[in-house]
Design an enzyme around this catalytic site. Structure first.
Site, short mmCIF file in Angstrom:
data_model
loop_
_atom_site.label_atom_id
_atom_site.label_comp_id
_atom_site.label_asym_id
_atom_site.label_seq_id
_atom_site.Cartn_x
_atom_site.Cartn_y
_atom_site.Cartn_z
N GLU A 60 77.59 -50.21 -24.26
CA GLU A 60 78.92 -50.63 -23.81
C GLU A 60 79.93 -50.30 -24.91
O GLU A 60 79.72 -50.62 -26.08
CB GLU A 60 78.93 -52.13 -23.53
CG GLU A 60 80.30 -52.64 -23.12
CD GLU A 60 80.34 -54.15 -22.90
OE1 GLU A 60 79.29 -54.82 -23.03
OE2 GLU A 60 81.44 -54.65 -22.62
N PRO A 101 88.45 -47.01 -15.15
CA PRO A 101 89.84 -46.93 -14.67
C PRO A 101 90.87 -46.93 -15.78
O PRO A 101 90.77 -47.67 -16.76
CB PRO A 101 89.99 -48.19 -13.80
CG PRO A 101 88.89 -49.09 -14.23
CD PRO A 101 87.76 -48.21 -14.66
N ASN A 102 91.86 -46.07 -15.56
CA ASN A 102 93.06 -45.95 -16.39
C ASN A 102 92.82 -45.25 -17.74
O ASN A 102 93.78 -44.97 -18.45
CB ASN A 102 93.74 -47.32 -16.61
CG ASN A 102 94.20 -47.92 -15.31
OD1 ASN A 102 94.90 -47.26 -14.54
ND2 ASN A 102 93.81 -49.14 -15.03
N ASN A 112 82.37 -46.86 -21.11
CA ASN A 112 83.60 -47.64 -21.25
C ASN A 112 84.08 -47.91 -19.84
O ASN A 112 84.72 -47.06 -19.21
CB ASN A 112 84.66 -46.88 -22.05
CG ASN A 112 85.90 -47.75 -22.30
OD1 ASN A 112 86.05 -48.81 -21.66
ND2 ASN A 112 86.76 -47.34 -23.20
N ALA A 153 88.68 -52.01 -17.29
CA ALA A 153 88.86 -53.37 -16.77
C ALA A 153 87.70 -53.82 -15.88
O ALA A 153 87.49 -55.03 -15.69
CB ALA A 153 90.18 -53.47 -16.02
N ARG A 193 100.55 -44.22 -23.26
CA ARG A 193 101.19 -45.52 -23.43
C ARG A 193 100.31 -46.43 -24.27
O ARG A 193 99.12 -46.16 -24.43
CB ARG A 193 101.45 -46.19 -22.06
CG ARG A 193 102.55 -45.53 -21.27
CD ARG A 193 102.74 -46.25 -19.95
NE ARG A 193 101.45 -46.54 -19.34
CZ ARG A 193 101.23 -47.48 -18.42
NH1 ARG A 193 102.21 -48.24 -18.02
NH2 ARG A 193 100.04 -47.68 -17.92
N TYR A 199 95.45 -48.79 -28.04
CA TYR A 199 94.36 -47.85 -27.75
C TYR A 199 94.38 -46.60 -28.63
O TYR A 199 93.50 -45.75 -28.50
CB TYR A 199 94.39 -47.45 -26.27
CG TYR A 199 94.20 -48.63 -25.34
CD1 TYR A 199 93.04 -49.39 -25.38
CD2 TYR A 199 95.19 -49.00 -24.43
CE1 TYR A 199 92.86 -50.47 -24.54
CE2 TYR A 199 95.03 -50.09 -23.58
CZ TYR A 199 93.85 -50.83 -23.64
OH TYR A 199 93.68 -51.90 -22.82
N HIS A 215 84.18 -50.02 -26.10
CA HIS A 215 85.61 -50.26 -25.89
C HIS A 215 86.37 -49.76 -27.10
O HIS A 215 85.93 -49.93 -28.25
CB HIS A 215 85.89 -51.75 -25.69
CG HIS A 215 85.15 -52.31 -24.52
ND1 HIS A 215 85.54 -52.08 -23.22
CD2 HIS A 215 84.01 -53.04 -24.46
CE1 HIS A 215 84.66 -52.65 -22.41
NE2 HIS A 215 83.73 -53.23 -23.13
N ARG A 260 91.30 -60.10 -28.04
CA ARG A 260 92.43 -59.96 -27.11
C ARG A 260 92.48 -61.16 -26.15
O ARG A 260 91.98 -62.22 -26.48
CB ARG A 260 92.31 -58.62 -26.38
CG ARG A 260 92.36 -57.44 -27.37
CD ARG A 260 92.32 -56.11 -26.66
NE ARG A 260 93.50 -55.93 -25.81
CZ ARG A 260 93.59 -54.97 -24.88
NH1 ARG A 260 92.59 -54.13 -24.69
NH2 ARG A 260 94.69 -54.87 -24.14
O1 CA2 Z 1 89.44 -51.19 -25.13
C1 CA2 Z 1 88.96 -50.58 -24.16
O2 CA2 Z 1 88.41 -49.49 -24.28
C2 CA2 Z 1 89.11 -51.17 -22.75
O3 CA2 Z 1 87.91 -50.88 -22.03
C3 CA2 Z 1 90.29 -50.48 -22.14
C4 CA2 Z 1 90.67 -51.02 -20.76
C5 CA2 Z 1 90.80 -52.54 -20.81
O4 CA2 Z 1 91.03 -53.04 -19.50
C6 CA2 Z 1 89.56 -53.21 -21.39
O5 CA2 Z 1 89.79 -54.60 -21.45
C7 CA2 Z 1 89.29 -52.68 -22.78
C8 CA2 Z 1 92.02 -50.46 -20.30
C9 CA2 Z 1 92.08 -48.98 -20.27
C10 CA2 Z 1 93.50 -48.61 -19.90
O6 CA2 Z 1 93.99 -47.78 -20.87
C11 CA2 Z 1 95.32 -47.53 -20.87
C12 CA2 Z 1 95.69 -46.41 -21.58
C13 CA2 Z 1 96.99 -46.06 -21.66
C14 CA2 Z 1 97.97 -46.83 -21.05
C15 CA2 Z 1 97.59 -47.96 -20.36
C16 CA2 Z 1 96.26 -48.30 -20.26
#
Ligand code: CA2
Length: 147
Positions: free
Chosen positions: A98, A10-11, A74, A77, A18, A23, A100, A107
């Site tokens: 896995e 997701p996301n 990946n 969340a 953003r 990221y 990230h 974090r």
């Molecule tokens: O660091 C990673 O790759 C995560 O899997 C990314 C997830 C986060 O919930 C994990 O804890 C770590 C979030 C992905 C959302 O990515 C966004 C990208 C642009 C704007 C907002 C969120």
């Protein structure tokens, strides 16, 4: 040729739009291009998928059994919440790496817990988009493709 599934949760479709400080500035489409190019260099096929839906990720893991030699995941969340993904990985008995972008251990406390880690071959985190090519190298080596 061996095929590796690269599965994004997701996301991650929002990457590049953003939070570049967390990221990076690359988009998921940039990452897919990088992975396709690297996969040719190391001699594997890749399938690249993204879903915002937990059940679709479970279905993709099930479908990988018999079609793919390894999964790079990946889970976004869902990493920190999904027993369903953990059970799906355990049920298919495929090597799962896995992944990230960020260092989840540096974090917030809630990101330190991973339901994926106990059923994964290993974890790569904190290297941004480069983590995907590191994971491809690790997966290829694990399945016996020289790199
Ligand atoms: O660091 C990673 O790759 C995560 O899997 C990314 C997830 C986060 O919930 C994990 O804890 C770590 C979030 C992905 C959302 O990515 C966004 C990208 C642009 C704007 C907002 C969120």
């Amino acid at each position: 040729m061996h095929s590796i599934l690269i599965l994004n949760g997701p996301n991650l479709n929002l990457l590049g739009s953003r939070q570049p400080e967390v990221y990076g500035a690359v988009t998921l489409s940039d990452i897919e291009t990088m992975c396709r190019s690297h996969s040719q260099d190391i001699g594997v096929n890749v399938e690249f998928l993204q879903s915002n839906h937990e059940g679709e990720l479970v279905d993709a893991i099930h479908a990988a059994k018999g079609t793919h030699a390894a999964i790079i995941l990946n889970a976004g969340a869902y990493t920190h919440s999904s027993i369903a993904l953990m059970d799906a990985i355990a049920s298919v008995e495929l090597p799962v790496i896995e992944l990230h972008l960020s260092n989840i251990h540096a974090r917030e406390e809630f990101r330190h817990k991973s339901f994926i880690a106990p059923v994964a071959l290993g974890q790569i985190c904190g290297f941004g988009a480069q983590g995907y090519t590191l994971a491809l190298d690790a997966a290829a080596r694990h399945i016996g493709v020289a790199s």
